[in-house]
Design an enzyme around this catalytic site. Structure first.
Site, PDB file in Angstrom:
ATOM      1  N   GLY A  86       8.655 -16.993 -15.048  1.00  0.00           N
ATOM      2  CA  GLY A  86       8.482 -18.437 -15.130  1.00  0.00           C
ATOM      3  C   GLY A  86       7.539 -19.022 -14.103  1.00  0.00           C
ATOM      4  N   SER A 134      32.246   2.273  18.995  1.00  0.00           N
ATOM      5  CA  SER A 134      32.063   1.626  17.704  1.00  0.00           C
ATOM      6  C   SER A 134      31.355   0.306  17.984  1.00  0.00           C
ATOM      7  CB  SER A 134      33.407   1.385  17.025  1.00  0.00           C
ATOM      8  OG  SER A 134      33.197   0.711  15.802  1.00  0.00           O
ATOM      9  N   ARG A 185      -3.505 -14.685 -18.614  1.00  0.00           N
ATOM     10  CA  ARG A 185      -2.126 -14.391 -18.224  1.00  0.00           C
ATOM     11  C   ARG A 185      -2.047 -14.097 -16.738  1.00  0.00           C
ATOM     12  NH1 ARG A 185      -0.808  -9.304 -21.989  1.00  0.00           N
ATOM     13  NH2 ARG A 185       1.327 -10.073 -21.734  1.00  0.00           N
ATOM     14  N   HIS A 194      33.719 -19.224   8.271  1.00  0.00           N
ATOM     15  CA  HIS A 194      34.997 -18.521   8.371  1.00  0.00           C
ATOM     16  C   HIS A 194      35.490 -18.108   6.983  1.00  0.00           C
ATOM     17  CE1 HIS A 194      39.414 -18.228   8.636  1.00  0.00           C
ATOM     18  NE2 HIS A 194      39.151 -17.671   9.808  1.00  0.00           N
ATOM     19  N   CYS A 251      31.334  -1.119  13.185  1.00  0.00           N
ATOM     20  CA  CYS A 251      32.430  -1.710  12.419  1.00  0.00           C
ATOM     21  C   CYS A 251      32.244  -3.189  12.164  1.00  0.00           C
ATOM     22  CB  CYS A 251      33.761  -1.439  13.096  1.00  0.00           C
ATOM     23  SG  CYS A 251      33.884  -2.192  14.723  1.00  0.00           S
ATOM     24  N   TYR A 259      28.930   7.146  11.518  1.00  0.00           N
ATOM     25  CA  TYR A 259      29.540   6.480  10.367  1.00  0.00           C
ATOM     26  C   TYR A 259      29.349   4.973  10.434  1.00  0.00           C
ATOM     27  CZ  TYR A 259      33.389   5.095  13.435  1.00  0.00           C
ATOM     28  OH  TYR A 259      34.122   4.542  14.445  1.00  0.00           O
ATOM     29  N   LYS A 278       1.517  -6.510 -14.510  1.00  0.00           N
ATOM     30  CA  LYS A 278       1.112  -6.591 -15.909  1.00  0.00           C
ATOM     31  C   LYS A 278      -0.230  -5.889 -16.119  1.00  0.00           C
ATOM     32  CE  LYS A 278       2.268 -10.551 -17.737  1.00  0.00           C
ATOM     33  NZ  LYS A 278       2.107 -12.025 -17.736  1.00  0.00           N
ATOM     34  N   ARG A 306       6.883  -2.747 -18.665  1.00  0.00           N
ATOM     35  CA  ARG A 306       7.284  -2.584 -17.260  1.00  0.00           C
ATOM     36  C   ARG A 306       8.653  -1.920 -17.253  1.00  0.00           C
ATOM     37  NH1 ARG A 306       8.081  -9.033 -16.701  1.00  0.00           N
ATOM     38  NH2 ARG A 306       9.540  -9.141 -18.418  1.00  0.00           N
ATOM     39  N   ARG A 360      42.333  -4.261  12.892  1.00  0.00           N
ATOM     40  CA  ARG A 360      42.501  -5.369  13.839  1.00  0.00           C
ATOM     41  C   ARG A 360      43.992  -5.604  13.986  1.00  0.00           C
ATOM     42  NH1 ARG A 360      39.627  -7.190   9.817  1.00  0.00           N
ATOM     43  NH2 ARG A 360      37.372  -7.339   9.954  1.00  0.00           N
ATOM     44  N   MET A 364       4.294 -19.015 -14.140  1.00  0.00           N
ATOM     45  CA  MET A 364       3.153 -19.688 -14.735  1.00  0.00           C
ATOM     46  C   MET A 364       3.140 -19.354 -16.207  1.00  0.00           C
ATOM     47  SD  MET A 364      -0.462 -20.103 -14.672  1.00  0.00           S
ATOM     48  CE  MET A 364      -1.461 -19.783 -16.103  1.00  0.00           C
TER      49      MET A 364
HETATM   50  P1  ADP Z   1       5.028 -13.708 -19.285  1.00  0.00           P
HETATM   51  O1  ADP Z   1       4.648 -13.109 -17.991  1.00  0.00           O
HETATM   52  O2  ADP Z   1       5.681 -15.046 -19.145  1.00  0.00           O
HETATM   53  O3  ADP Z   1       5.789 -12.769 -20.156  1.00  0.00           O
HETATM   54  P2  ADP Z   1       2.677 -13.088 -20.806  1.00  0.00           P
HETATM   55  O4  ADP Z   1       1.384 -13.113 -20.108  1.00  0.00           O
HETATM   56  O5  ADP Z   1       3.277 -11.769 -21.039  1.00  0.00           O
HETATM   57  O6  ADP Z   1       3.663 -14.055 -20.044  1.00  0.00           O
HETATM   58  O7  ADP Z   1       2.489 -13.818 -22.183  1.00  0.00           O
HETATM   59  C1  ADP Z   1       3.555 -14.218 -22.958  1.00  0.00           C
HETATM   60  C2  ADP Z   1       3.347 -13.860 -24.395  1.00  0.00           C
HETATM   61  O8  ADP Z   1       2.111 -14.346 -24.868  1.00  0.00           O
HETATM   62  C3  ADP Z   1       3.284 -12.372 -24.681  1.00  0.00           C
HETATM   63  O9  ADP Z   1       4.524 -11.795 -24.773  1.00  0.00           O
HETATM   64  C4  ADP Z   1       2.598 -12.364 -26.021  1.00  0.00           C
HETATM   65  O10 ADP Z   1       3.529 -12.617 -27.034  1.00  0.00           O
HETATM   66  C5  ADP Z   1       1.639 -13.520 -25.888  1.00  0.00           C
HETATM   67  N1  ADP Z   1       0.303 -12.979 -25.566  1.00  0.00           N
HETATM   68  C6  ADP Z   1      -0.252 -12.784 -24.361  1.00  0.00           C
HETATM   69  N2  ADP Z   1      -1.482 -12.238 -24.482  1.00  0.00           N
HETATM   70  C7  ADP Z   1      -1.694 -12.095 -25.793  1.00  0.00           C
HETATM   71  C8  ADP Z   1      -2.790 -11.569 -26.580  1.00  0.00           C
HETATM   72  N3  ADP Z   1      -3.878 -11.093 -25.994  1.00  0.00           N
HETATM   73  N4  ADP Z   1      -2.670 -11.572 -27.911  1.00  0.00           N
HETATM   74  C9  ADP Z   1      -1.541 -12.046 -28.492  1.00  0.00           C
HETATM   75  N5  ADP Z   1      -0.493 -12.555 -27.834  1.00  0.00           N
HETATM   76  C10 ADP Z   1      -0.568 -12.576 -26.495  1.00  0.00           C
HETATM   77 MG    MG Z   2       5.195 -11.098 -20.825  1.00  0.00          MG
END
Ligand code: ADP
Ligand code: MG
Ligand code: MG
Length: 905
Positions: free
Chosen positions: A108, A788, A99, A471, A855, A875, A28, A355, A579, A110
């Site tokens: 998920g 083989s 973040r 198996h 094989c 192969y 990120k 990404r 076989r 954090m």
């Molecule tokens: P995840 O990895 O779970 O996607 P993010 O860090 O991308 O978590 O945050 C989730 C959401 O929080 C983002 O998609 C955005 O909508 C909101 N967010 C994060 N940072 C900001 C920011 N600086 N301003 C406004 N919204 C934010």
């Molecule tokens: Mg995100």
């Protein structure tokens, strides 16, 4: 460690990172930096490195590394200067998000904390500055809610319930209808929840009058939030996810602190997620969802009905069109489909994340082919971009994604594909039902070789025991049948023909219809609609490119003409393993039993003649299906007693017959049979009389098979066809074994060619599946035309593991404790690979013309294919359904090798 840079700024005209720094900044952070440098609108901020997170853990107990707090403080000051706002200010406060983000995306792991910096004073500043009281109090309550949940470990439901009861008491439907005063009241309610539910022992620094007070100091808020992100790296979810995805534990996560932008400032604001192309089918179109007047995770949380991103320009034309332009810019820069998160604040677009986007297998293929046509990527890149495991999914039927269903049990995803059928509890019942044209799922505690016919007749296999190398799993994968294994909620009573599902009232009786999905491991009551994914032209296109780039051959393992034809259809350049033991099952089991047990020469001869006829017709079918391509036939391999009745059952039967008063003479004959079978039993059959040892002990048996092969080939040649059999002698450990059997084989071949007057050259080789054979491959290579590597047995004998047992006994513990990095029967182990390398090198040393292949099941495992390519094998051979995967993996190995070679230059 001080002096090492740990914090990197981005945005606002000063950016210190780029997209290639994901091991420092996390994915990120690296991509935020990249977008900022590209001049895209990114709210400024800074990223604390993944290494800082690991330093935190390296202290006992974990603690902020020395100097980090100061480095953060100076970046906060710089950010405040860039934004011309101050954290906690009561006039125009700076708010930030905190973040997480590691080198590999970990969904998920954090939750993000938004609106950090709000407190009882700065909320007033936000009101003044925005002129929007409701927005300010909404932001504050969101902050308390997220911070308490993520940082203070409070139960999220407590807050959600408070909002729901507020919505009810106000008589409205959604939270957007709540007023500023309502939000303000929620802030107080939330503070009360914190005081009541957050433990003072865990957060002593926040204690006021014996309870936790929600922290008001932004510096304390920030420090706690950053530490919470560090800690999230080691939470159970994250640890488990990394284990599943094989991601290293010592990478750490970065922390991104970023100035907030607001999507919840009214109808000209909003937030959304998008893909630059359709992630489901690959179509070149804008794809995603947005919400107006919303913040953060509202879009994915599903609380409100989102709108498709195609409608954005109608609602907010300027931001919408700018977003589409950004899509283009990102695709060109990343040269791939991107996934993005954005927010619009009062009509102005802000980019919050990008990404390379995840996509289905179908989309991956289409996007790769389209991008080649658009001139965006090369064909080599297209081939490298397809994940072989994903391609594998496409080869099998799947549950219709539009179908809804209830899962009644879960097991291991042992063999991919989905199937629907009536439940049967025995192999015989499966065969019977199939003969009547009914589709069945064979449900067993675990399967064994006696179930083969039933497995073959069934649409799918479900077991309550056994793992991914049990198996049932191995055979099902070989047959290309869906299988769910080890569904331990299943309590099977095979005699009574029913199975109860533990923890439910559900009982499956014979004939009940179920659906299984071997790609995900789920079991469903009733019939789920199945879709056979179309073999789009894109698969053919990409695989044709793969064939151009690969140098290693791919063959199929096939025991029947049907499997051979399937392998050929999927692009196999021959058969690497046929076989022959499967040809001795069913009714033929009686013939081979007669042969093994016959004391009279006449009986023996008769049995051999019968076998010769049926074997010849087996080979005719297979050679014909593979006309013009090599077919490696392995002579009989398993211990002979596998073809005999079970002595235990026989004993029970004799006792019963005794009670029933069967004549003494007949009983005596039955007892002789039992004694004979008993005398053949071995303490350790896998290490006993099997493989080429059978050929030495029962020369007629191998002679019979060689005759059948040669006759079938000569017959086809006479018809003007081009059969290319190769004879493979299994389980050789000593040169003399092969030399002896080779001589006998050549004699039989010569006799038949003389008799039929057809000239045919049949190469004779061996399987290398014992460590001694690999170590002495130079000697064995002198008398072999090909090797083989039977990597299944070679893995068993190298480790001294019994594959049928270790999975249920100790392998899980070994994997959990990281004594073994992975199951060596799935991906070739380094030690076993060394033996393969040594065997290939020694064999070619004495016999430069030696052909060398693999094989075992590893031949269809993409990672193992790469290793075999590195060793320089000619192969790999795998089950027909995995042939496309192996073709792709072999091409990727060649291409990866090329990149490396040019890197070294
Ligand atoms: P995840 O990895 O779970 O996607 P993010 O860090 O991308 O978590 O945050 C989730 C959401 O929080 C983002 O998609 C955005 O909508 C909101 N967010 C994060 N940072 C900001 C920011 N600086 N301003 C406004 N919204 C934010
Ligand atoms: Mg995100
Ligand atoms: Mg999230």
């Amino acid at each position: 460690m001080s002096g090492v840079k740990r914090v990197y700024a981005f945005g606002g005209g000063q950016t210190e990172g780029n997209k290639d720094m994901k091991f420092v900044l996390g994915g990120k952070g690296a991509n935020l930096a990249e977008m900022a440098t590209m001049g895209l609108p990114v709210p400024p901020g800074f990223t604390i490195s993944c290494q800082a997170c690991m330093e935190y853990y390296n202290a006992t107990p974990p603690a902020f590394p020395e100097g980090l707090a100061e480095e953060i403080a100076s970046h906060v000051a710089a950010l405040e200067a860039k934004m011309a706002k101050k954290l906690g200010d009561d006039g125009d406060p700076l708010l930030v998000s905190v973040r997480s983000g590691s080198a590999f995306s970990m969904p998920g792991m954090m939750d993000t904390v938004l609106n950090l910096g709000l407190n009882d004073r700065s909320v007033e500043g936000l009101i003044t500055k925005s002129g929007n009281e409701r927005f300010a109090w909404d932001s504050y309550r969101r902050f308390i809610q997220m911070f308490s949940k993520v940082v203070l470990d409070a139960e999220g439901d407590l807050f959600e319930n408070a909002i729901t009861s507020m919505i009810h008491s106000r008589g409205v439907k959604v939270d957007t209808e709540l007023t500023a005063a309502d939000m303000r009241e929620l802030v107080d309610t939330f503070k009360g929840i914190v005081a009541e539910h957050v433990s003072v022992e865990e957060f002593p620094l926040l204690a006021v009058d014996g309870v936790v007070a929600f922290p008001q100091d932004p510096t304390v808020q920030l420090r706690l939030a950053i530490e919470a992100v560090f800690r999230s790296w080691m939470n159970d979810r994250a640890v488990l996810y990394r284990k599943m995805e094989r991601i290293a534990d010592d990478l750490g996560t970065a922390v991104n602190v970023q100035a907030m932008v607001f999507g919840n400032m009214g109808e000209t604001s909003g937030t959304g997620v998008g893909f630059t192309r359709n992630a489901a089918d690959g179509t070149k179109e804008f794809y995603g969802d947005f919400l107006t007047n919303a913040q953060g995770e509202d879009v994915v949380a599903g609380i409100r009905q989102t709108r498709p991103i195609a409608e954005l320009p109608e609602v907010l034309p300027e931001a919408g069109n700018e977003l589409y332009a950004v899509f283009d810019i990102l695709e060109k820069a990343y040269r791939d489909m991107c996934d993005i998160e954005f927010t619009i604040q009062e009509g102005k677009l802000w980019m919050l994340q990008t990404r390379i986007g995840k996509r289905t297998a179908r989309a991956a293929l289409k996007i790769a082919v389209d991008m080649v046509a658009e001139g965006m990527i090369t064909r080599e890149e297209a081939v490298l971009r397809i994940n072989p495991a994903q391609l594998d999914q496409l080869m099998h039927p799947q549950f219709d994604t539009k179908a809804t269903y209830d899962v009644i049990a879960k097991g291991l995803n042992a063999s991919p594909g989905a199937a629907v059928g009536e439940v049967v509890f025995s192999a015989n019942d499966a065969v019977e039902a199939a003969a009547e044209g009914r589709s069945v799922i064979l449900v067993r505690w675990e399967t064994n070789p006696d179930d083969l016919h039933g497995m073959d007749a069934a649409e799918g296999i479900l077991t309550s025991h056994g793992g991914k190398t049990s198996h049932a799993a191995v055979i099902a994968r070989g047959m290309g049948k869906p299988a769910v294994c080890g569904a331990d909620a299943l309590q099977i009573d095979a005699k009574a023909k029913r199975a109860a599902i533990a923890g439910t009232k559900i009982v499956l009786n014979e004939g009940d219809v179920i659906s299984i999905d071997g790609t995900t491991g789920i079991v469903v009551l009733g019939a789920v609609n199945l879709v056979k994914p179309e073999m789009t032209g894109d698969i053919d296109t990409v695989l044709a490119w793969a064939d151009e780039f690969r140098t290693m051959g791919v063959r199929a393992n096939a025991d029947t003409p049907d499997d051979a034809a399937l392998g050929r259809k999927f692009g196999a350049a021959g058969i690497g393993l046929t076989r022959t033991e499967h040809m001795f099952l069913g009714e033929r089991k009686d013939i081979i039993q007669d042969f093994i047990l016959a004391s009279a020469e006449g009986v023996r001869r008769e049995a051999l003649d019968k076998l010769l006829d049926v074997q010849t017709s087996d080979f005719l079918g297979i050679f014909e299906a593979m006309d013009g391509l090599p077919v490696t036939v392995r002579l009989l391999d398993p211990p002979l007693h596998e073809f005999l009745d079970s002595p235990r059952e026989l004993e029970v039967e004799i006792t019963r017959e005794e009670c029933e008063g069967v004549p003494a003479e007949k009983l005596a004959a039955r007892r002789r049979l039992l004694a004979q079978i008993d005398s053949m039993s071995e303490a350790n059959p896998m290490l006993g009389l099997r493989g080429c040892r059978l050929g030495i002990m029962y020369p007629e048996l191998y002679a019979l098979q060689v005759q059948a092969i040669t006759r079938a080939a000569c017959e086809l040649k006479k018809q003007g066809k081009d059969p290319r059999p190769e004879i493979m002698i299994p389980l050789v450990s000593v040169r003399a074994e092969l030399a002896t059997l080779r001589e006998e084989t050549e004699k039989v071949v010569a006799a038949i060619t003389a008799e039929t007057g057809v000239q045919i050259d049949i190469p004779i080789g061996t399987m290398i599946e014992l460590p001694r054979a690999a170590v002495c491959a130079d000697e064995i290579g002198e008398v072999a035309d090909f090797f083989s590597f039977g990597t299944n047995d070679l893995t068993q004998t190298t480790f001294g593991f019994s594959r049928d047992d270790i999975e249920s006994k100790f392998l899980p513990k070994y994997l959990e404790r990281k004594i073994l990095p992975r199951n060596p029967f799935e991906t070739i182990d380094g030690g076993v690979a060394k033996l393969v390398e040594m065997g290939a090198r020694l064999g070619r040393g004495t016999n430069p013309k030696l052909k060398v292949g693999v094989c075992g099941e590893h031949g269809g495992d993409p990672e193992s294919v790469g290793i075999f390519f590195g060793i320089g094998l000619d192969y790999v051979s795998c089950s027909p359904y995995r042939v496309p995967v192996a073709r792709l993996a072999a091409a990727q190995a060649s291409l990866a090798g090329k990149t490396k070679a040019s890197d070294n230059r």
